[in-house]
Design a protein around this motif. Structure first.
Motif, PDB file in Angstrom:
ATOM      1  N   LEU A 108       0.985  -1.098   0.062  1.00 40.81           N
ATOM      2  CA  LEU A 108       0.064  -0.028   0.013  1.00 40.81           C
ATOM      3  C   LEU A 108       0.573   1.446  -0.019  1.00 40.81           C
ATOM      4  CD1 LEU A 108      -2.590  -0.897   2.605  1.00 40.81           C
ATOM      5  CD2 LEU A 108      -2.758  -0.850   0.103  1.00 40.81           C
ATOM      6  N   ARG A 109       2.093   1.217   0.336  1.00 36.31           N
ATOM      7  CA  ARG A 109       2.992   2.080   0.084  1.00 36.31           C
ATOM      8  C   ARG A 109       3.602   2.530  -1.353  1.00 36.31           C
ATOM      9  NH1 ARG A 109       7.391   1.208   4.640  1.00 36.31           N
ATOM     10  NH2 ARG A 109       8.079   3.248   3.787  1.00 36.31           N
ATOM     11  N   TYR A 110       2.489   2.975  -2.009  1.00 37.49           N
ATOM     12  CA  TYR A 110       2.723   3.314  -3.378  1.00 37.49           C
ATOM     13  C   TYR A 110       3.786   4.152  -3.861  1.00 37.49           C
ATOM     14  CZ  TYR A 110       0.111   7.608  -2.906  1.00 37.49           C
ATOM     15  OH  TYR A 110      -0.190   8.704  -2.397  1.00 37.49           O
ATOM     16  N   GLN A 111       4.188   5.180  -2.569  1.00 42.57           N
ATOM     17  CA  GLN A 111       5.290   6.131  -3.031  1.00 42.57           C
ATOM     18  C   GLN A 111       6.509   5.489  -3.471  1.00 42.57           C
ATOM     19  OE1 GLN A 111       3.339   5.893  -0.253  1.00 42.57           O
ATOM     20  NE2 GLN A 111       2.744   7.918   0.159  1.00 42.57           N
ATOM     21  N   ILE A 112       6.823   4.316  -2.748  1.00 43.62           N
ATOM     22  CA  ILE A 112       8.097   3.759  -3.125  1.00 43.62           C
ATOM     23  C   ILE A 112       8.006   3.435  -4.431  1.00 43.62           C
ATOM     24  CG2 ILE A 112       9.680   1.678  -2.273  1.00 43.62           C
ATOM     25  CD1 ILE A 112       8.256   1.830   0.166  1.00 43.62           C
ATOM     26  N   TYR A 113       7.204   2.377  -4.823  1.00 42.63           N
ATOM     27  CA  TYR A 113       7.172   1.933  -6.282  1.00 42.63           C
ATOM     28  C   TYR A 113       6.913   3.120  -7.224  1.00 42.63           C
ATOM     29  CZ  TYR A 113       6.317  -2.304  -3.507  1.00 42.63           C
ATOM     30  OH  TYR A 113       6.248  -3.055  -2.602  1.00 42.63           O
ATOM     31  N   LEU A 114       6.142   4.074  -6.954  1.00 45.51           N
ATOM     32  CA  LEU A 114       6.118   5.190  -7.783  1.00 45.51           C
ATOM     33  C   LEU A 114       7.542   5.836  -7.932  1.00 45.51           C
ATOM     34  CD1 LEU A 114       4.387   6.845  -9.603  1.00 45.51           C
ATOM     35  CD2 LEU A 114       3.700   8.432  -7.510  1.00 45.51           C
TER      36      LEU A 114
ATOM     37  N   LEU B 171       9.526   5.918 -11.736  1.00 45.19           N
ATOM     38  CA  LEU B 171       9.686   7.047 -12.349  1.00 45.19           C
ATOM     39  C   LEU B 171      11.092   7.243 -12.667  1.00 45.19           C
ATOM     40  CD1 LEU B 171       7.120   9.541 -10.705  1.00 45.19           C
ATOM     41  CD2 LEU B 171       7.046   8.712 -13.130  1.00 45.19           C
ATOM     42  N   GLY B 172      12.103   6.814 -11.629  1.00 46.95           N
ATOM     43  CA  GLY B 172      13.361   7.090 -11.568  1.00 46.95           C
ATOM     44  C   GLY B 172      13.862   5.880 -12.839  1.00 46.95           C
ATOM     45  N   SER B 173      13.583   5.009 -12.826  1.00 54.07           N
ATOM     46  CA  SER B 173      13.846   3.721 -13.931  1.00 54.07           C
ATOM     47  C   SER B 173      13.473   4.321 -15.089  1.00 54.07           C
ATOM     48  CB  SER B 173      13.132   2.547 -13.764  1.00 54.07           C
ATOM     49  OG  SER B 173      13.364   1.793 -12.267  1.00 54.07           O
ATOM     50  N   ALA B 174      12.110   4.829 -15.315  1.00 50.23           N
ATOM     51  CA  ALA B 174      11.674   5.497 -16.646  1.00 50.23           C
ATOM     52  C   ALA B 174      12.573   6.372 -17.244  1.00 50.23           C
ATOM     53  CB  ALA B 174      10.130   6.036 -16.456  1.00 50.23           C
ATOM     54  N   PHE B 175      12.931   7.420 -16.407  1.00 49.97           N
ATOM     55  CA  PHE B 175      13.961   8.425 -16.924  1.00 49.97           C
ATOM     56  C   PHE B 175      15.327   7.911 -17.343  1.00 49.97           C
ATOM     57  CE2 PHE B 175      11.297  11.404 -14.307  1.00 49.97           C
ATOM     58  CZ  PHE B 175      10.976  12.390 -15.175  1.00 49.97           C
ATOM     59  N   ILE B 176      15.756   7.124 -16.427  1.00 51.49           N
ATOM     60  CA  ILE B 176      17.175   6.507 -16.938  1.00 51.49           C
ATOM     61  C   ILE B 176      16.812   5.678 -18.156  1.00 51.49           C
ATOM     62  CG2 ILE B 176      18.666   4.599 -16.274  1.00 51.49           C
ATOM     63  CD1 ILE B 176      18.051   5.372 -13.037  1.00 51.49           C
ATOM     64  N   PHE B 177      16.025   4.855 -18.150  1.00 50.90           N
ATOM     65  CA  PHE B 177      15.849   4.065 -19.407  1.00 50.90           C
ATOM     66  C   PHE B 177      15.481   4.998 -20.991  1.00 50.90           C
ATOM     67  CE2 PHE B 177      15.100   0.221 -16.786  1.00 50.90           C
ATOM     68  CZ  PHE B 177      16.000  -0.536 -17.364  1.00 50.90           C
ATOM     69  N   PHE B 178      14.646   5.919 -20.630  1.00 49.06           N
ATOM     70  CA  PHE B 178      14.452   6.812 -21.701  1.00 49.06           C
ATOM     71  C   PHE B 178      15.733   7.421 -22.091  1.00 49.06           C
ATOM     72  CE2 PHE B 178      13.601  11.354 -23.162  1.00 49.06           C
ATOM     73  CZ  PHE B 178      12.712  11.084 -24.234  1.00 49.06           C
ATOM     74  N   SER B 179      16.662   8.054 -21.164  1.00 50.93           N
ATOM     75  CA  SER B 179      17.884   8.725 -21.710  1.00 50.93           C
ATOM     76  C   SER B 179      18.803   7.587 -22.369  1.00 50.93           C
ATOM     77  CB  SER B 179      18.523   9.423 -20.423  1.00 50.93           C
ATOM     78  OG  SER B 179      18.949   8.500 -19.505  1.00 50.93           O
ATOM     79  N   THR B 180      19.066   6.576 -21.767  1.00 51.81           N
ATOM     80  CA  THR B 180      19.919   5.439 -22.469  1.00 51.81           C
ATOM     81  C   THR B 180      19.398   5.007 -23.673  1.00 51.81           C
ATOM     82  OG1 THR B 180      19.235   3.764 -20.934  1.00 51.81           O
ATOM     83  CG2 THR B 180      20.812   4.757 -20.127  1.00 51.81           C
TER      84      THR B 180
END
Length: 292
Positions: free
Chosen positions: A215-221, A225-234
């Motif tokens: 239920l602590r969705y902030q961790i997964y969010l 988001l961090g992984s999305a930014f990294i994968f987008f740039s690479t």
């Protein structure tokens, strides 16, 4: 300081066999994926926009594959899921080799994206269930070993592709087929509980408040988001740098050497990152924030 002999005996023999097979598979995979954009542009005579479109479809298929692999892991079983998806991956690669049609190529690449993301999470889960006490260390070793295999594979990929792109698909398909064979014999005498965990373990984990953590969705969010930014740039860099180098008159070997350097840095940098972890001595969450 741990001696090399003591370090080798630190993990079970079957874990080292798995690591060796994973290294060989990543070496074979590195023959194809760094050169995908160049293959579409130079061999299939399609534009860079079309090459990027194929990679987008492959990534979307990978998202579906992640959900599919996760939902089938306990239902189908680790052995059938991993071996079956790896065999189908090998067939897709050999299909690209034998059938040079553009639309069939798109279909095979979508299939590869889907199947890789079916098998890869299952392999990660298998490591976690099989070697529970050492899973964190083994995850790190597998990551380093895969990058070392990538360094070896990419060092040869440009040279092989300069001779013929077909050889890159051949080596990749053969290595994936051998990896499937390894898992088939490796898991032959393992019980279902050894492969996917027992029901008592799952029940115990649920009773320890794991639902509150979900239920602590902030961790997964934050992580998503961090992984999305990294994968987008690479991904943008990876897609654009290959044609940039070749249009500048550099050989294919120059591009593969970039990935070789990347793998070597990851492998050689492990003692540095381990030293930093010991020096700072922060928890895992702080390490993630600091590295981000």
């Amino acid at each position: 300081m741990i001696s090399p002999r003591a370090w080798l005996h630190r993990y079970p023999r079957e874990a080292w066999l798995f690591l060796a097979a994973s290294f060989l598979n990543s070496s074979g995979s590195a023959f194809m994926w760094p050169l995908t954009t160049l293959y579409v542009h130079t061999q299939l005579h399609r534009s860079m926009t079309e090459a990027g479109f194929v990679l987008m479809l492959q990534s979307l298929a990978g998202i579906v594959g992640q959900f599919t692999g996760g939902s089938l892991f306990h239902r189908v079983g680790a052995k059938r899921l991993i071996v079956g998806s790896l065999l189908l991956q090998a067939c897709c690669m050999l299909g690209i080799l034998l059938l040079g049609n553009w639309y069939l190529y798109i279909g095979f690449m979508i299939g590869l994206g889907f199947l890789f993301n079916v098998s890869n999470p299952a392999i990660q889960a298998f490591i976690g269930f099989r070697w529970k006490e050492q899973r964190r260390e083994l995850f790190n070793i597998v990551y380093v070993g895969n990058n070392l295999g990538m360094a070896v594979g990419t060092a040869l990929a440009g040279v092989i592709a300069a001779i013929s792109f077909h050889f890159t698909f051949l080596f990749n398909g053969v290595s994936t087929f051998l990896f499937a064979g390894f898992f088939f014999f490796f898991m032959r005498n393992m019980s279902h509980d050894e492969l996917v965990g027992s029901m008592s373990e799952k029940t115990e984990k649920r009773s320890q408040g794991s639902m509150r953590l979900l239920l602590r969705y902030q961790i997964y969010l934050f992580m998503a988001l961090g992984s999305a930014f990294i994968f987008f740039s690479t991904t943008v860099w990876n897609t654009g740098v290959a044609p940039h180098l070749t249009s500048s008159g550099m050989p294919l070997a120059a591009y593969s050497w970039l990935w070789t350097i990347n793998g070597i840095v990851i492998f050689a940098g492990q003692p540095v990152t381990s030293w930093l972890k010991r020096l700072v001595k922060q928890n895992l969450s702080s390490q993630l924030v600091a590295s981000a």
